[in-house]
Design an enzyme around this catalytic site. Structure first.
Site, short mmCIF file in Angstrom:
data_model
loop_
_atom_site.label_atom_id
_atom_site.label_comp_id
_atom_site.label_asym_id
_atom_site.label_seq_id
_atom_site.Cartn_x
_atom_site.Cartn_y
_atom_site.Cartn_z
N ASP A 112 0.70 -0.93 -0.14
CA ASP A 112 -0.16 -0.12 -0.10
C ASP A 112 0.72 1.14 0.15
O ASP A 112 1.58 0.95 0.44
CB ASP A 112 -0.61 0.29 1.35
CG ASP A 112 -2.34 0.64 1.31
OD1 ASP A 112 -2.73 1.04 0.40
OD2 ASP A 112 -1.89 1.79 2.22
N GLU A 139 1.56 -0.12 -5.13
CA GLU A 139 0.72 0.72 -5.10
C GLU A 139 1.72 1.31 -5.42
O GLU A 139 1.92 2.35 -4.17
CB GLU A 139 -0.55 0.36 -4.38
CG GLU A 139 -1.28 1.89 -5.43
CD GLU A 139 -2.05 2.28 -3.71
OE1 GLU A 139 -3.84 2.89 -4.69
OE2 GLU A 139 -1.92 2.17 -2.34
C1 GLC Z 1 -4.61 2.60 -0.71
C2 GLC Z 1 -5.75 2.51 -0.71
C3 GLC Z 1 -6.59 2.73 -0.47
C4 GLC Z 1 -6.03 3.20 1.35
C5 GLC Z 1 -5.41 3.84 1.28
C6 GLC Z 1 -4.96 4.31 2.75
O1 GLC Z 1 -4.09 3.92 -1.36
O2 GLC Z 1 -5.86 1.51 -1.72
O3 GLC Z 1 -7.74 2.13 -0.46
O4 GLC Z 1 -8.22 4.26 1.51
O5 GLC Z 1 -4.22 2.76 0.77
O6 GLC Z 1 -4.55 2.79 2.76
#
Ligand code: GLC
Ligand code: CA
Length: 553
Positions: free
Chosen positions: A202, A243
Site C-alpha cells: 500500500d 501501489e
Molecule cells: C491505498 C488503498 C486505499 C486506502 C489507502 C490508505 O491507497 O488503496 O484504499 O484508503 O491506501 O491506506
C-alpha cells in the site's frame, strides 16, 4: 530461467474484500469460511491469484486499511484458524493468495501509537512523525481532499502534532526508524509462514519518503531493496506488488534498475489514459503511456494492468482538459466524482452496460502487456450505489443469486447494502443467472481468460505499439522466442479497416485466436483487417497450423 518459474507473469489476479464477498455464519459480514466456499468459483473462472484486502484487526474506519494489530485477523471475518483453513482450501485448488501490506501507517488505535502518544520517552515515539507546531504547509498533500483537510493533527495526550498522509485516524509510521523496519520484516515473515505468496504494498511512494516538519524532501528506495531481499530469503517465489501512482519515468526507482526491488506495479499511467481513450475514442495518450511504461521495466519485472480497483478511478495525472472530457462522459454528475480527481463508479455503468464496450475493455485488459487484475464483481458487470459514502459506492457485496441480499448473506441487514433493483440490481445481475447463460458476460470472460493463458507472448514477450492507418485503433505486437501475436482494439463506435504489413516467416497467415476469421496476406505481405465498432481481434502470427492453439515457444 525456466518459463513457468515466474508464476506472476502469467497470473490472473482477482481482488476482493472478505467483508463483502460471502457471509457464511449469517451475521451480515463476509467471512473466511464464506470465501473458502467460493474459491472453486474463482478457480473455475480462471483466476490464479487472489489479492485479499486487509483482514487484520482494525477499527475499520478505512475499509481495514487502518490496522490495530498486524498479527491478528479481525474477529469480524473469523479466527486465525479460519484464515489458515482458507489458505489451505486455496492451495488445494492451486490458487495463490497475495495480501495487503499496509506499512505506511497504522490506526491511531494501534498499541504502538497509544504507547507513543502517552510517553515522549517511549521507544515507539519515534515510530511516528511529530511536530511541536503545525507546519505551514499542513493543508497540502492530503490524499483525500476535501474530505481530509490537513496532514497534521494535534494529539492532546502527546502534546504534539502527528503526521498523516491519509485520514487523521491513520498515523504515518516513520519508515526510517530501524526498529520499525525490523518489526515490518517480522510481519512479512509471519504471513509468509502462513502461506501467502506475497504482498500488495500500500502507498509505496509515501513509504519511502522522509517524513517530518521541515525535512528536506528525500526518498529511501533502499528500503524496497531490503524488503525484497528479506522476502526472497524467506520465500523464494513470493512477490511484492506496489501501489505507486507515479509517472512512468519514475517507475524504475520502484522496480530497481537491476530488478532488485519490487517485481510488480499497478499500471496507473496506462489505466488513466485507457479511460481517456474510452471517453474520446482517441488512443494517442494511451499509446504514449504504453510505450513509456514498457520502456521502463526490467526484464524480470511486470506491470499489473487493471480497469477498476476498490478505490476511486484516479484521473489525477491527466491534463485538466483531458480529465474534464472523461468526467463529462463517465461522471457528468458531481456525486459521481471524488477527491477532485476521480470517479466513484464501477466499469459496467460507466460503459453504459454496453456489451460491445465491455468486451472491448476486457479484451484490452487481458492483452495489455502485463498481468491482468480483475476487481470482484466486474466479471458479472456489477454496478455502484452512489448513495453510499466516498469510495464505498463501488464496494457493495458480491451478487451471487437472485435471492434476498443477492445470496451474499442470510442476515436481515448486510455490512453494506447489496445493489437492489434496476439494471444492476442483484435480481438481474448475479453469478447464478450468468452461470446458466452460455452467452453471459461471465462466461465470455471465462473463455477469454482461457485464451489469454495460452498466450505466453503477452505475459513473457516483448510488446511493441504499432502505428497504423486507422486512428482510433490500438495495435500491439508481442514476440516471445519463436512465437508472435497481434492484438487490435477499435475505440470508436465506427467500423474500421486497416492495413498492416506483418513480418512473418510462416505462410502469411494470421490465426484468429478468438473467432475463426483468419487473415491471409494480400500482395506484398499486407493484411487488410476489418474491425467492427468497438471491435477487437487477437491473432497469432506465423502459425503454420490453425489447430495449434499453443504457440511454438
Ligand atoms: C491505498 C488503498 C486505499 C486506502 C489507502 C490508505 O491507497 O488503496 O484504499 O484508503 O491506501 O491506506
Ligand atoms: Ca459472517
Amino acid at each position: 530461467m525456466a518459463i513457468d518459474d515466474y508464476w506472476f507473469k502469467n497470473a490472473v489476479i482477482y481482488c476482493l474484500n472478505v467483508a463483502t464477498y460471502m457471509d457464511c455464519n449469517g451475521d451480515g459480514i463476509g467471512d473466511f469460511e464464506g470465501l473458502s466456499r467460493r474459491f472453486d468459483y474463482l478457480a473455475a473462472l480462471g483466476v490464479t491469484c487472489v489479492w485479499l484486502q486487509p483482514f487484520c484487526c482494525s477499527p475499520n474506519r478505512d475499509n481495514g486499511y487502518d490496522i490495530s494489530d498486524y498479527y491478528g485477523v479481525t474477529p469480524r471475518f473469523g479466527t486465525s484458524g479460519d484464515f489458515v483453513e482458507c489458505m489451505n482450501t486455496a492451495q488445494a485448488l492451486g490458487l495463490r493468495v497475495v495480501v495487503d501490506l499496509v506499512a505506511n501507517h497504522t490506526s491511531i488505535d494501534h498499541p504502538w501509537f497509544q504507547a507513543a502518544r502517552a510517553d515522549r520517552k517511549s521507544p515507539y515515539r519515534d515510530w511516528y512523525v511529530w511536530a511541536d507546531r503545525r507546519p505551514r504547509n499542513h493543508a497540502q498533500g492530503t490524499v483525500f481532499p476535501p474530505v481530509q483537510k490537513t496532514t497534521w493533527t494535534r494529539d492532546r495526550k502527546a502534546g504534539q502534532y502527528y503526521f498523516h498522509r491519509f485520514y487523521d485516524h491513520q498515523a504515518d509510521l516513520n519508515t526510517w526508524n530501524q526498529a520499525y523496519r525490523e518489526e515490518l520484516y517480522k510481519i512479512m515473515g509471519y504471513w509468509l509462514q502462513l502461506g501467502v505468496s506475497g504482498f500488495r504494498m500500500d502507498a509505496v511512494p509515501f513509504l519511502v519518503e522522509k517524513k517530518g516538519a521541515n525535512v528536506k524532501p528525500a526518498k529511501d528506495f533502499a528500503l524496497l531493496q531490503e524488503m525484497r531481499r528479506f522476502l526472497q530469503w524467506r520465500a523464494r517465489d513470493a512477490i511484492l506488488l506496489a501501489e505507486a501512482n507515479v509517472p512512468a519515468n519514475e517507475s524504475m526507482h520502484y522496480f530497481g534498475d537491476e530488478g532488485d526491488r519490487l517485481q510488480m506495479m499497478l499500471n496507473f499511467p496506462v489505466n488513466q489514459r485507457l479511460y481517456y481513450a474510452f471517453a474520446t475514442h482517441d488512443p494517442k495518450p494511451l499509446k504514449r503511456a504504453l510505450r513509456d511504461t514498457i520502456a521502463n521495466i526490467p526484464r524480470d519485472a511486470q506491470w499489473v494492468q487493471f480497469l477498476r480497483s476498490h478505490d476511486e478511478l484516479d484521473l489525477g495525472r491527466l491534463t485538466e482538459e483531458q480529465r474534464a472530457k472523461v468526467f463529462q462522459v463517465f461522471a457528468p454528475d458531481a456525486t459521481m466524482q471524488l477527491y477532485n480527481r476521480g470517479i466513484r463508479r464501477r466499469l459496467a455503468p460507466m460503459l453504459g452496460n454496453d456489451r460491445r464496450r465491455l468486451e472491448l475493455a476486457y479484451s484490452l485488459l487481458f492483452s495489455l502487456p502485463g498481468t491482468p487484475m480483475i476487481q470482484y464483481g466486474d466479471e458479472i458487470g456489477m454496478g455502484e450505489d452512489l448513495s453510499l459514502n466516498e469510495r464505498e459506492a463501488t464496494r457493495t457485496p458480491m451478487q451471487w443469486t437472485g435471492e434476498p441480499h443477492g445470496g451474499f448473506t442470510s442476515a436481515k441487514k448486510s455490512v453494506l447494502p447489496v445493489v437492489d433493483g434496476g439494471i444492476f440490481g442483484y435480481q438481474k445481475v448475479n453469478v447464478n443467472a450468468q452461470r446458466r447463460d452460455p452467452n453471459s458476460f461471465m462466461n465470455w470472460i471465462t473463455r477469454l481468460i482461457r485464451v489469454r493463458k495460452e498466450c505466453m507472448e503477452i505475459s513473457w514477450g516483448e510488446c511493441e505499439v504499432i502505428d497504423c492507418d486507422a486512428d482510433p485503433v490500438l495495435v500491439l505486437v508481442y514476440r516471445f522466442r519463436k512465437a508472435a501475436m497481434l492484438s487490435l482494439h477499435n475505440f470508436s463506435d465506427v467500423a474500421q479497416s486497416l492495413h498492416l504489413k506483418v513480418r512473418d516467416k510462416g505462410g502469411g497467415r494470421l490465426i484468429d485466436l478468438i473467432g475463426s476469421e483468419h487473415s491471409r496476406a494480400g500482395p506484398r505481405g499486407i493484411h487488410e483487417i476489418a474491425l467492427d465498432g468497438y471491435g477487437y481481434r487477437w491473432f497469432r502470427i506465423g502459425a503454420v497450423d490453425e489447430t495449434l492453439s499453443r504457440a511454438p515457444y
